[in-house]
Design a protein around this motif. Structure first.
Motif, short mmCIF file in Angstrom:
data_model
loop_
_atom_site.label_atom_id
_atom_site.label_comp_id
_atom_site.label_asym_id
_atom_site.label_seq_id
_atom_site.Cartn_x
_atom_site.Cartn_y
_atom_site.Cartn_z
N ALA A 438 0.83 -1.20 0.00
CA ALA A 438 0.00 0.00 0.00
C ALA A 438 0.87 1.26 0.00
O ALA A 438 0.56 2.23 -0.67
CB ALA A 438 -0.92 0.00 1.21
N HIS A 439 1.97 1.25 0.73
CA HIS A 439 2.84 2.44 0.80
C HIS A 439 4.10 2.14 0.00
O HIS A 439 4.28 2.62 -1.10
CB HIS A 439 3.15 2.74 2.27
CG HIS A 439 4.08 3.89 2.47
ND1 HIS A 439 4.04 5.02 1.69
CD2 HIS A 439 5.07 4.09 3.37
CE1 HIS A 439 4.97 5.87 2.11
NE2 HIS A 439 5.61 5.33 3.11
N HIS A 440 4.99 1.38 0.55
CA HIS A 440 6.10 0.78 -0.19
C HIS A 440 6.47 -0.50 0.54
O HIS A 440 6.01 -0.73 1.66
CB HIS A 440 7.28 1.74 -0.39
CG HIS A 440 7.78 2.39 0.85
ND1 HIS A 440 8.08 1.69 1.99
CD2 HIS A 440 8.03 3.69 1.13
CE1 HIS A 440 8.50 2.53 2.92
NE2 HIS A 440 8.46 3.75 2.43
N PRO A 441 7.26 -1.38 -0.09
CA PRO A 441 7.42 -2.71 0.49
C PRO A 441 8.26 -2.76 1.76
O PRO A 441 8.51 -3.84 2.28
CB PRO A 441 8.11 -3.50 -0.63
CG PRO A 441 8.56 -2.53 -1.63
CD PRO A 441 7.86 -1.25 -1.42
N GLY A 475 2.40 14.21 2.75
CA GLY A 475 3.48 13.25 2.73
C GLY A 475 3.11 11.99 3.47
O GLY A 475 2.03 11.89 4.06
N SER A 476 4.03 11.03 3.39
CA SER A 476 3.80 9.71 3.95
C SER A 476 5.05 9.22 4.65
O SER A 476 6.16 9.64 4.32
CB SER A 476 3.56 8.69 2.85
OG SER A 476 2.45 8.99 2.10
N GLY A 477 4.84 8.27 5.53
CA GLY A 477 5.99 7.64 6.16
C GLY A 477 5.55 6.36 6.82
O GLY A 477 4.36 5.99 6.77
N1 ASP Z 1 9.94 7.28 0.62
C1 ASP Z 1 8.57 7.56 0.95
C2 ASP Z 1 7.95 8.43 -0.12
O1 ASP Z 1 8.64 9.03 -0.92
C3 ASP Z 1 8.40 8.26 2.25
C4 ASP Z 1 8.83 7.46 3.42
O2 ASP Z 1 8.28 6.37 3.63
O3 ASP Z 1 9.67 7.97 4.15
O4 ASP Z 1 6.74 8.57 -0.15
#
Ligand code: ASP
Length: 583
Positions: A438-441, A475-477
């Motif tokens: 959903a966000h990154h792996p 933003g996301s994290g």
């Molecule tokens: N790298 C992620 C993004 O660019 C942000 C993160 O998870 O710190 O959305």
């Protein structure tokens, strides 16, 4: 020689009697036969020069020659303006400079647009961005952007973050977009990808013991351009070791508040509210809800189970919003059209007019208790979504926003910041049915959710969080996976074989296997944040040299074809027929 003693916008009554040298751009020139008045401009403001032929004959010759946007230098005496010539709208409006010498430093060809012209076509503005930049709006935006970034850097420094530079040219980073590729002359046929974000490098910095990393990092993503999207943009990118979610949110809130304070604006109060993903989807139909107004989505699935209205009875989910307006038939037809564009089959409604009378094609199928549930006041309209949950949430969420804007329900004076937390870890692709991140792996599952069925991970929650401002995702994290086995399981769930995972992400898996601390981080889009701070409708207005929506740069004309010999050296051939015939 010194080009100037002070800036154009600095002259005040205190300077009366002083001899000064000033320089800048000619904003306007008014020729009154004998006297010539010139408004001289720089980034600080404007001042009035007066060229009097009786005082300086040579200067008057030069003054006749000058045109708008010439660069000139003038020497003379600061004098008080006559009382009836005082301009109260200008900070320098009480004084003027009686010119003794006027030098043209640089000329200008006729301008493609005047600086005070409104509604200039944007491509033309970008084609001549150096002129556009001289305008107040752009000057203000670039300086505001600088103030925000400087405040963020100070805040990060005060919180012991270390600015570490990471490479732009790397392997593909999976942030969900296409990569821009860079061919390599020394290894023809091989390519770097431009970093979609420093994600993996910042995690490696944590394994490397940096503890707190940050960077104002440029990211490249090959996606369609939009109001809030360019091929390249910057992020406030950060990563922290030995932290939990709340530590990261706290740091981000500090950076946001520092930016508000640097601009002298009232900062949003902390802590920013947190709202769970499931709740956001249920109440607002969006994972980036605009909380500046109500009109929340309500559930009617239970009460409509035994409904005589077939659509409600059979739908897995029935929800509704109540809009504070008696919509006309034409307006309802328009809303239904929109709902269909967003994926609904239709739009059921109940209008309750001012006298409390109900007007609705479905009312006759609804029981008293069903009708009573909707609690519509006189002067309102109930709008329904019925079908699968994701579609119902999306359609009602978009209707809520659309109606909120149309009816002016949004309090534009509010700054509603909040966190959306507890996202699902995986998403299913609607078309292929395959599961992906959903966000990154690299996002960690929530405690208690570490063991999922690799072939059906539905319901697994991740430690992912988003920052939202007035309905915009800033933003996301996430808290990251620091256990190599969990990381391998995520890759497998996404359909990557162990072999593929090792060939693409072997370096990460190795690093995780050599003493990786628990860690987490965040990235906030700088341009989006600055554009919202500046009250601008799109990020191009805060980017010095942006691309237009076709992906071209009107100023330099890039991108351009490359000569065959250069391509050959890089080991690539262009499919020229296709690219030239498509234009
Ligand atoms: N790298 C992620 C993004 O660019 C942000 C993160 O998870 O710190 O959305």
């Amino acid at each position: 020689m010194s080009w100037r003693d002070l800036y154009c916008g600095e002259l005040r009554k205190d300077h009366i009697g002083r001899r000064v040298t000033v320089a800048g751009w000619v904003d306007t020139r008014r020729d009154h036969g004998g006297l010539v008045f010139v408004d001289l401009r720089d980034h600080t403001g404007k001042l009035q020069l007066v060229v009097n032929p009786e005082r300086a004959a040579d200067a008057q010759v030069a003054a006749h020659e000058i045109r708008n946007e010439f660069v000139v230098q003038a020497e003379g005496e600061v004098v008080a303006r006559a009382p009836d010539a005082v301009n109260p709208n200008l900070p320098t409006g009480e004084v003027e400079v009686q010119v003794d010498a006027l030098r043209i430093l640089s000329r200008s060809t006729p301008l493609p647009f005047q600086l005070d012209e409104e509604h200039v076509d944007e491509t033309l503005r970008l084609r001549y961005r150096w002129l556009d930049m001289r305008r107040d709006r752009m000057q203000h935006n670039f300086r505001l952007s600088h103030t925000v970034i400087a405040a963020i850097r100070r805040a990060m420094d005060a919180m012991d973050f270390v600015d570490v530079w990471t490479p732009s040219m790397t392997r593909g980073t999976p942030e969900g977009a296409r990569d821009f590729l860079v061919p390599v002359r020394l290894q023809p046929g091989k390519f770097f990808a431009l970093a979609q974000s420093p994600q993996l490098f910042k995690q490696l910095c944590m394994v490397g013991g940096i503890d707190r990393y940050y960077q104002i990092a440029t990211c490249w993503r090959d996606e369609d351009l939009r109001a809030d999207r360019q091929f390249e943009f910057r992020q406030l990118d950060l990563e922290m070791a030995f932290v939990e979610r709340e530590d990261v949110l706290d740091v981000m809130e500090s950076a946001v508040v520092a930016s508000f304070e640097a601009l002298g604006r009232e900062a949003p109060s902390r802590p920013f509210p947190r709202i769970g993903y499931d709740e956001a989807m249920a109440r607002y139909g969006s994972d980036k809800p605009d909380l500046r107004f109500g009109m929340e989505i309500q559930d009617a699935t239970g009460v409509t189970r035994g409904s005589e209205f077939g659509v409600f009875k059979s739908a897995p989910t029935v929800r509704y919003i109540v809009a504070p307006k008696v919509f006309s038939r034409a307006e309802l037809a328009r809303l239904e059209e929109l709902a269909k564009e967003w994926g609904a089959r239709g739009l059921a409604y109940i209008v309750v007019d001012e006298s409390g009378e109900v007007r609705s094609p479905i009312a006759k199928f609804l029981s008293e208790s069903e009708l009573a549930t909707f609690e519509a006041e006189p002067g309102s309209t109930v709008l329904f979504g019925a079908g699968d949950e994701a579609m119902v949430a999306r359609v009602l969420g978009l209707l809520r926003l659309h109606i909120g804007r149309e009816l002016g329900l949004i309090d534009v004076g509010l700054d509603a910041f909040h966190w959306v937390i507890d996202f699902p870890l995986f998403e299913q692709d609607e078309e292929t049915g395959r599961w992906t991140f959903a966000h990154h792996p690299f996002t960690a599952p929530m405690a208690g959710d570490e063991t999922w069925d690799e072939s059906n991970p539905a319901g697994t929650r991740g430690q992912h969080y988003d920052l939202v401002w007035n309905g915009w995702e800033l933003g996301s994290g996430s808290i990251r996976i620091h256990d190599v086995e969990v990381q391998e399981r995520v890759f497998r769930t996404m359909g990557l074989s162990d072999e593929d995972a090792h060939s693409k992400f072997g370096f990460l898996l190795e690093a995780l296997a050599m003493g990786a601390p628990p860690h987490g981080g965040f990235a906030m889009g700088i341009e989006r944040f600055v554009a919202l701070m500046a009250g601008e409708p799109d990020i191009r207005q805060v980017i010095a040299f942006p691309k237009v929506s076709s992906g071209s740069d009107p100023l330099t004309g890039a991108p351009t074809p490359m000569p065959d010999e250069i391509l050959r050296e890089l080991g690539i051939g262009a499919l020229q027929a296709e690219s030239s015939s498509s234009h």
